[in-house]
Motif scaffolding. Structure first.
Motif, mmCIF file in Angstrom:
data_model
loop_
_atom_site.group_PDB
_atom_site.id
_atom_site.type_symbol
_atom_site.label_atom_id
_atom_site.label_comp_id
_atom_site.label_asym_id
_atom_site.label_seq_id
_atom_site.Cartn_x
_atom_site.Cartn_y
_atom_site.Cartn_z
ATOM 1 N N LYS A 138 0.834 -1.214 0.000
ATOM 2 C CA LYS A 138 0.000 0.000 0.000
ATOM 3 C C LYS A 138 0.860 1.253 0.000
ATOM 4 N N ARG A 139 1.919 1.236 0.798
ATOM 5 C CA ARG A 139 2.825 2.388 0.825
ATOM 6 C C ARG A 139 3.474 2.597 -0.538
ATOM 7 N N ARG A 142 0.986 4.090 -3.016
ATOM 8 C CA ARG A 142 0.758 5.521 -2.805
ATOM 9 C C ARG A 142 1.914 6.354 -3.351
ATOM 10 N N THR A 143 3.127 5.912 -3.078
ATOM 11 C CA THR A 143 4.300 6.660 -3.538
ATOM 12 C C THR A 143 4.394 6.662 -5.059
ATOM 13 N N ALA A 146 1.856 8.814 -7.020
ATOM 14 C CA ALA A 146 2.094 10.248 -7.028
ATOM 15 C C ALA A 146 3.023 10.680 -8.153
ATOM 16 N N TYR A 168 -9.023 7.384 -5.593
ATOM 17 C CA TYR A 168 -8.040 8.155 -4.828
ATOM 18 C C TYR A 168 -8.360 8.127 -3.338
ATOM 19 N N VAL A 171 -7.134 4.641 -2.093
ATOM 20 C CA VAL A 171 -5.687 4.458 -2.090
ATOM 21 C C VAL A 171 -5.025 5.301 -1.003
ATOM 22 N N TYR A 172 -5.473 6.561 -0.858
ATOM 23 C CA TYR A 172 -4.827 7.464 0.089
ATOM 24 C C TYR A 172 -5.546 7.557 1.429
ATOM 25 N N ASN A 173 -6.660 6.807 1.572
ATOM 26 C CA ASN A 173 -7.404 6.778 2.829
ATOM 27 C C ASN A 173 -7.781 8.194 3.276
ATOM 28 N N TRP A 230 -2.287 13.086 3.732
ATOM 29 C CA TRP A 230 -2.480 11.732 4.242
ATOM 30 C C TRP A 230 -1.203 11.301 4.903
ATOM 31 N N GLU A 235 -3.555 3.512 7.848
ATOM 32 C CA GLU A 235 -3.524 2.302 7.034
ATOM 33 C C GLU A 235 -4.890 1.644 7.013
#
Length: 235
Positions: A138-139, A142-143, A146, A168, A171-173, A230, A235
């Motif tokens: 997940k991290r 997100r990275t 971007a 979005y 993914v970015y909560n 975020w 998480e």
């Protein structure tokens, strides 16, 4: 000549974290493990790297065995090698994140596995360190999202603004101001409006759009500045 005589024997495995988007929420594809140890427990799809394979080749093979798919977006997202991650053998696993449009591919999941899509935030307990792999994936998602248009791998070729807003958010909560999000997205020229409408999910119908790939890298960073902040704690 045996150059490495006396060195420890370690198994090399790959595990695939397969994310899908159903138009409203992110999902995770899991299987019931068919072998010991931890037989019949929920697991990521994985396998061992064969002598003639690269890790990337093994991950592609594992994905194809489960979904029947080739040429899917896939990226390495971590190495997991705690000596105690498995109790029977020393196994080091290389994790790969894959992105799939669930509506497009749900019908060709292999019958050889008991596989099921689960909501990303409501999946069952998993074996070994697979939960840690998912957090890492997940991290990484997100990275990477971007900087590159990878989230569009989760969308159909044509999509609506509500769909991309939901993606979005997942993914970015985060929670978006939908009206402001739509205005900023349209003003960015990142998407191109089509003549067709999605009339299944609203009475009025929402116009379909497609990604303007020619300017994505140029515009995506300026657009992402409009997203609420975020953090990895969410998480």
């Amino acid at each position: 000549m045996d150059f490495y005589k006396g060195e420890p024997s370690i198994l090399l495995a790959v595990d695939c974290i397969i994310f899908g988007f159903n138009g409203e929420s992110l999902e995770l594809l899991l299987i019931k493990r068919g072998i010991e140890p931890e037989r019949n427990k929920w697991s990521l799809m994985g396998g061992f790297v064969q002598p003639t394979e690269s890790p990337e080749g093994a991950a592609s093979r594992v994905l194809k065995e489960l979904t029947g798919l080739e040429n899917v977006y896939m990226d390495h997202c971590g190495i997991f090698g705690d000596p105690k991650r498995e109790s029977h053998e020393r196994v080091v696993s290389m994790a790969y994140v894959a992105l799939i449009d669930t509506h497009k591919y749900e019908h060709i999941i292999s019958d050889h596995y008991e596989a099921k899509w689960f909501p990303l935030d409501k999946h069952p307990d998993l074996i070994f360190d697979h939960d840690q792999m998912i957090t890492t994936a997940k991290r990484a998602l997100r990275t990477k999202a971007a900087l590159y248009p990878i989230l569009f791998e989760l969308l159909p070729e044509k999509f609506t603004i509500p769909q991309i807003a939901s993606l979005y958010e997942c993914v970015y909560n985060i929670e978006l101001d939908k009206r402001n999000f739509s205005r900023k997205l349209l003003s960015s020229d990142l998407i191109i409006k089509l003549k067709e409408k999605d009339k299944e999910n609203s009475k009025k119908g929402a116009f379909y759009y497609r990604l303007n790939t020619d300017i994505y890298k140029e515009k995506i960073m300026s657009f992402l500045r409009y997203l609420p902040s975020w953090s990895m704690e969410n998480e």
